[in-house]
Each structure stands twice: as C-alpha cells, then as structure tokens.
Design a protein around this motif. Structure first.
Motif, mmCIF file in Angstrom:
data_model
loop_
_atom_site.group_PDB
_atom_site.id
_atom_site.type_symbol
_atom_site.label_atom_id
_atom_site.label_comp_id
_atom_site.label_asym_id
_atom_site.label_seq_id
_atom_site.Cartn_x
_atom_site.Cartn_y
_atom_site.Cartn_z
ATOM 1 N N ALA A 77 7.012 -0.386 -7.344
ATOM 2 C CA ALA A 77 7.255 1.047 -7.170
ATOM 3 C C ALA A 77 7.584 1.363 -5.705
ATOM 4 N N LEU A 78 6.753 0.852 -4.799
ATOM 5 C CA LEU A 78 6.981 1.181 -3.388
ATOM 6 C C LEU A 78 8.233 0.532 -2.808
ATOM 7 N N THR A 79 8.454 -0.740 -3.147
ATOM 8 C CA THR A 79 9.679 -1.358 -2.616
ATOM 9 C C THR A 79 10.903 -0.657 -3.203
ATOM 10 N N ALA A 80 10.824 -0.232 -4.464
ATOM 11 C CA ALA A 80 11.968 0.465 -5.062
ATOM 12 C C ALA A 80 12.252 1.753 -4.293
ATOM 13 N N ILE A 81 11.207 2.520 -4.033
ATOM 14 C CA ILE A 81 11.416 3.790 -3.334
ATOM 15 C C ILE A 81 11.990 3.550 -1.937
ATOM 16 N N GLY A 142 0.102 5.979 23.736
ATOM 17 C CA GLY A 142 -0.929 7.004 23.592
ATOM 18 C C GLY A 142 -1.294 7.341 22.157
ATOM 19 N N LEU A 143 -0.910 6.480 21.249
ATOM 20 C CA LEU A 143 -1.292 6.707 19.853
ATOM 21 C C LEU A 143 -2.335 5.674 19.425
ATOM 22 N N GLY A 144 -3.195 5.328 20.373
ATOM 23 C CA GLY A 144 -4.184 4.281 20.122
ATOM 24 C C GLY A 144 -5.017 4.498 18.875
ATOM 25 N N PHE A 145 -5.226 5.759 18.511
ATOM 26 C CA PHE A 145 -6.043 6.028 17.316
ATOM 27 C C PHE A 145 -5.361 5.545 16.043
ATOM 28 N N LEU A 146 -4.057 5.292 16.125
ATOM 29 C CA LEU A 146 -3.344 4.771 14.944
ATOM 30 C C LEU A 146 -3.431 3.248 14.842
ATOM 31 N N ALA A 147 -3.909 2.611 15.906
ATOM 32 C CA ALA A 147 -4.018 1.154 15.873
ATOM 33 C C ALA A 147 -5.061 0.755 14.841
ATOM 34 N N LYS A 148 -4.647 -0.081 13.918
ATOM 35 C CA LYS A 148 -5.517 -0.412 12.779
ATOM 36 C C LYS A 148 -5.544 -1.924 12.561
ATOM 37 N N PRO A 149 -6.597 -2.409 11.897
ATOM 38 C CA PRO A 149 -6.547 -3.807 11.451
ATOM 39 C C PRO A 149 -5.660 -3.903 10.216
ATOM 40 N N TRP A 150 -4.363 -3.950 10.419
ATOM 41 C CA TRP A 150 -3.374 -3.784 9.340
ATOM 42 C C TRP A 150 -3.582 -4.725 8.170
ATOM 43 N N ILE A 162 3.904 -4.657 1.951
ATOM 44 C CA ILE A 162 5.110 -4.016 1.420
ATOM 45 C C ILE A 162 6.042 -3.610 2.559
ATOM 46 N N ALA A 163 5.454 -3.112 3.644
ATOM 47 C CA ALA A 163 6.281 -2.713 4.793
ATOM 48 C C ALA A 163 7.023 -3.914 5.369
ATOM 49 N N VAL A 164 6.332 -5.042 5.495
ATOM 50 C CA VAL A 164 6.998 -6.246 6.003
ATOM 51 C C VAL A 164 8.113 -6.657 5.046
ATOM 52 N N ASN A 165 7.823 -6.526 3.765
ATOM 53 C CA ASN A 165 8.828 -6.857 2.767
ATOM 54 C C ASN A 165 10.072 -5.968 2.902
ATOM 55 N N VAL A 166 9.851 -4.693 3.146
ATOM 56 C CA VAL A 166 10.974 -3.776 3.350
ATOM 57 C C VAL A 166 11.760 -4.205 4.592
ATOM 58 N N TRP A 167 11.042 -4.549 5.645
ATOM 59 C CA TRP A 167 11.708 -5.010 6.870
ATOM 60 C C TRP A 167 12.633 -6.187 6.561
ATOM 61 N N ARG A 168 12.157 -7.117 5.743
ATOM 62 C CA ARG A 168 12.960 -8.305 5.449
ATOM 63 C C ARG A 168 14.167 -7.999 4.562
#
Lengths: 300, 275
Positions: A77-81, A142-150, A162-168
């Motif tokens: 679903a997500l890769t399709a979108i 300055g968006l350090g609060f968005l840094a996450k253990p992805w 999925i995001a990495v897959n979209v990148w590829r």
C-alpha cells in the motif's frame, strides 16, 4: 511457416526446455508436494496431510504468519502510494520544457542499478542513531528533536524500510511514466492549449487518463514485487526482522522456516514449502494475469 | 510538451536538484567515509576527509576477499548471461520461425514462467542441486540463473524475431543453408540490439542478486560480491570506515557501467517491465 526436421527442432528446443523444466516447473510442482510433508532436509519425509497449512493459518504459526502477511500488504500500500504518486509527479516535471533532462533522468535512475542488499547496508549506515548522517543532519539544522532510532523503534522501522525502498525504486517509476506520457500525441496537448486549457487541466484531463493503463500494470507488478521483499529487510534488520518482528515479511519468515537463522521456531522444508505455496496462491494468479496482458498487448 | 513560465521552471529545477541531492548523498557519504578514520567519521560527518589515503580500501579489499568475490561475480554473471542468450535465442528462433508439433503449447509453457516467482521454489531447487552435487558451486548458481532467465528472455527475443522480415532467410533456404546456419548467420545478427538489451537487463539482475548466493553458496572463496559484502558487514559491524570502503568498491564498477550504457539500461528495463 516452414517445416523443419526433427533433429534441428530438438537442437533448438531441448537445452532451454530441459533447464526450464528441471529448475522452474519441476520445483514449482515439487513445492506443492513437499508442503504435505514434514521434512527437516535430511532423513525420511513424513506425510502429514494439511497439517502444515493448519499450523500456518490457524495453528501455532498463525500469529507470526499474519504479522508478516499484514506487513507485506502494508508495504504494498505505501510503496504504491509513494512510488506511483511521486513517480507520476516527477515524470510530469520531465515533460516540461526544461533543459538537462537526460542527465537528470540518468541520475534519477542510478539507485536502481545498485544491488538492493548494498543499498540496505549503505542506508544502515546513514540511519545509524549515533553518528548516521540522517540524525546528524537533523541536529545540525536544529531539528534535533526529529532525530530518531529509525531502525530500532518498532513503530518506525517498517516505515523506514519502505522509505529506503522508495529511494531505490522511484526512478524506475519516473521513467516508466515518462515513457508513457511522451507517447501521447503532442497535437492533443497543443489543441488543449488553443482551447485555453491550463497545465493543471491538461495533466488532469489528458495526461492522467492516458497513463491509467500503465498505472494498472505497475500496480500489478508492485503487488507481485511486494511479496518478494527480502533483501532490504535482511540488510537493515537481519533475518529476525527486528525489533520484535516489527519488520517481518513473508520473505524473511519463509527464509527462517526453510533455512534457519537463529531463533526460528521450527525449521522444516515442508513447513517452508507450505508458506511458499500460500505465497504462490496469492501472487501467481496476478502474475498470470500480467503475463496474459503482456502477451495480448504485444499481439494487438 | 507542457509549456512553463520562467518561475515554474525554476521551481521544477529546484525540486529536481533536491531529489538528485537525496540520491547522491548516500553514495558521497560512503565515498568520503572510505578515506576517513573511525574517529573522523564520528566527529566530522560532513567534512571532506583530512587525507586521501587508500589504506581503508586496501585493507577492506583484503579482508572482504574482494579479489575472489569479483572474480566469482564476473564469472557467474558473464557465463549466466551468455547461457541465457544462447539457449533462449535458439528457442525463440524455433518458435518464431518453424512449424512443429506442440509449438503453441511450448510457447505458453515457457511464458507461464513469467508468472512463477523463482525464489519461492528455492527449497526444491536446493534439494535438486544437492542431489546433483552442485550445491555450494558456481556452476550450480549459473544453472539456476540460466534456467530462471529463460522465460523472460525467450518472450522478448521471440517478439523481436517475429518483427523481422523472412525474405533473407527464405532465399538462404533456397540456396540450401540449414536451419542452424540461417540462425547463426542471418537471424542472430539481425536481433543484435535485442540481445544487448536482454543481456544488460539480465546482467544487472544477476550481478546484484543476493538471494540465490545466500542459499546456494556457503564456503569462503566462492561468494559473489553482494554475499561477500554481507558477510563482511556482519563481521566488521563497527569498522564503518572499512565497510564504507568495501561498499564503495563494490558500487563503483556498476556505476561506471551504468553511466556508459545508460541508454540500454533505461530502454531495456522500462520496456522489459511494461511492454
């Protein structure tokens, strides 16, 4: 159509026929047979009827199976979108009067030629929570609060994959849509301009309807490919598809069941084959439909 | 072609540039990290390396066994691609040009392979290879790649052959040439372009494949590049500078190949999927 002696026909047909039958058709049939047995790979096979399927669908492995299956659907679903949506939008950008299209297109396609497993390892480094470039960059601007253990947060990990897959893959969809759009006759668009249409109207009422067949084909392919996902999960989370199986897909579940990897609940070729058979049942009808469409389109 | 104002064009360029930056950054990062020390990677992630020494490359090359990995990848990929082209073009030629019993059935039988995901049949493939003593051999890997590549290659090549005129062949036949001579001397040269496209598509797919080597190969010295890198990644999981160097070295050859042959890549892959 010419006649030909049997000797030559055998010469031309047999090499491909034998290889294809032995390593594609026979394994396919053998998977079905094996799915009715219990067999750790050595020793005697024990016939167990439908037990493997029961174990997977309603028995002790049902939860693990459902978990992985849902992830595959979510992945689709997500890769399709994102891949089809962004792919279409960027392809439209390419059909404008900009310069340097070729170089842009080549660069956009670049990630597609890099092995998926290597892409996974590269992003594994990019996403490292301590020093990975992604978090470092977020902190620097300055968006350090968005840094996450992805990759370490069970709520984020699958989305990250999925995001990495979209990148590829995005570049592939861009080029396919681009090819579809430029095959639209230019007169159609010019006439619309003369009638006073603006770009949005042209995209909405001329370009989009013309790429719908391409879109349908790509949806089918994406669905099939979504059930093939394995390398990227392996590279980013390992065969255990951590954290806590939050990134498990049927590909990794199948691998663990058939070929182990520590921590698999039961290693068995029969059980593995049963998972494969279920995946066949999901994917093959669609693949056949796709092959049928490809053949039909070719003939028209 | 959509007409655009100067402002729109500017926005489009901006979007594309950002996109390209997102594509290039990960590659730049591993190239940069390949020259850095671990300490430098950690402390100065965005800066250029303080020195351009090849130390990491040399060490990573040795420790990841890249000499044998590249040799194996080149060998397996080249032989597999030639094998696919060879057996598939013969089959496509027979189906496209001659009338014989079960011809139509044979074509459908082969095309059905487009719909069968080969990876899912890996358990029986594994068992068969084991019985043939081909497990953990490069030949086993090659045979699997050739077999699973036949459906797609035959489908595309037959399409191309159907489109070329038969006049040349007919006159050759009147002159007494046999089907094999006609195939090698007349048809193969005519579908050269198609062979290149099919070859390039398969080359990339096999070169990049990780799944089959993971299952089939398990001894040191027989790994292909993706498998060797994956083992290296597991063993040196904290030596990011060495891992970067190993990744760079495995990514660069295919990138160069891609930039040189991008035309074939793009035509082949977009056509292959959607045609």
């Amino acid at each position: 159509m010419q006649k030909i002696s049997r000797k030559f026909i055998l010469l031309f047909v047999l090499p491909a026929f034998i290889l294809y039958t032995t390593f594609v058709i026979y394994p396919f049939i053998y998977s079905f047979i094996l799915s009715f047995y219990q067999w750790p790979g050595v020793g005697k096979k024990i016939f167990v009827g439908l037990k493997n399927f029961r174990d997977i669908l309603v028995g002790p492995f049902a939860e693990e199976f459902r978990n992985a299956f849902v992830h595959n659907i979510y992945f689709f679903a997500l890769t399709a979108i994102f891949e089809l949506g962004l792919g279409f939008i960027i392809a439209v950008l390419f059909v404008t009067t900009i310069k340097g299209k070729r170089i842009f297109q080549t660069l956009v396609y670049l990630p597609n030629v890099i092995s998926m497993i290597l892409v996974g390892f590269i992003w594994n480094m990019m996403l490292n929570p301590q020093w990975g470039l992604v978090n470092k960059f977020l902190k620097t601007i300055g968006l350090g609060f968005l840094a996450k253990p992805w990759l370490g947060d069970p709520n984020l990990a699958l989305n990250t994959i999925i995001a990495v897959n979209v990148w590829r893959h995005l570049g592939f969809y861009v080029l396919v849509f681009y090819a579809a759009i430029i095959s639209i006759h230019p007169d159609l668009i010019n006439a619309a301009y003369i009638d006073g249409a603006n770009n949005f109207q042209i995209i909405r009422y001329i370009i989009f309807p013309m790429v719908v067949p391409t879109l349908q084909t790509l949806l089918i392919l994406l669905f099939i490919w979504s059930f093939n996902v394995f390398d990227i999960v392996y590279a980013l989370e390992g065969v255990q598809a951590g954290p806590f199986r939050s990134t498990d897909v049927l590909g990794t579940l199948f691998y663990r069941t058939a070929f182990g990897g520590l921590g698999s609940s039961r290693m068995d070729f029969g059980l593995g084959a049963a998972i494969a058979v279920i995946m066949f049942v999901i994917v093959v009808p669609l693949s056949m439909f796709y092959a049928y469409m490809a053949e039909k389109r070719r003939r028209s | 072609m959509l007409r655009t104002s100067r402002l729109t064009k500017l926005i489009i360029y901006a979007v594309l540039v950002v996109y390209v930056i997102i594509i290039i950054t990960p590659f730049l990062m591993i190239f940069m990290n390949s020259f850095k020390s671990l300490r430098e990677i950690f402390l100065k992630p965005f800066s250029l390396p303080s020195q351009f020494s090849l130390k990491n490359f040399v060490e990573a090359w040795k420790r990841a066994n890249l000499t044998s990995a590249f040799a194996n990848s080149i060998y397996v990929t080249t032989v597999s691609v030639l094998g696919i082209l060879f057996v598939s073009s013969m089959l496509a030629y027979a189906i496209s040009r001659y009338d014989f019993p079960f011809r139509r059935f044979l074509y459908i039988y082969i095309i059905a392979g487009l719909a069968l995901p080969a990876r899912l049949a890996i358990i029986p493939i594994y068992v068969i290879l084991q019985k043939l003593n081909l497990l953990d051999t490069r030949l086993g890997l090659i045979i699997v790649y050739v077999s699973t590549g036949i459906a797609f290659a035959t489908f595309l090549l037959k399409n191309f052959m159907d489109d070329i005129p038969k006049a040349l062949e007919e006159s050759a036949m009147i002159d007494g040439a046999n089907p094999w001579t006609i195939f090698t001397k007349i048809d193969l040269p005519l579908i050269k372009h198609a062979l290149v496209v099919v070859g390039v598509v398969n080359f990339v797919g096999i070169w990049n494949d990780f799944f089959f080597p993971l299952i089939i190969i398990n001894s040191q010295g027989k790994e292909t590049v993706p498998l060797a890198i994956s083992i290296f990644f597991g063993e040196y999981s904290n030596q990011w500078n060495l891992i970067s160097a190993a990744l760079s070295m495995s990514v660069i050859p295919i990138m160069i190949g891609f930039f040189l042959l991008s035309r074939y890549f793009i035509v082949g892959i977009t056509q292959g999927a959607v045609k």
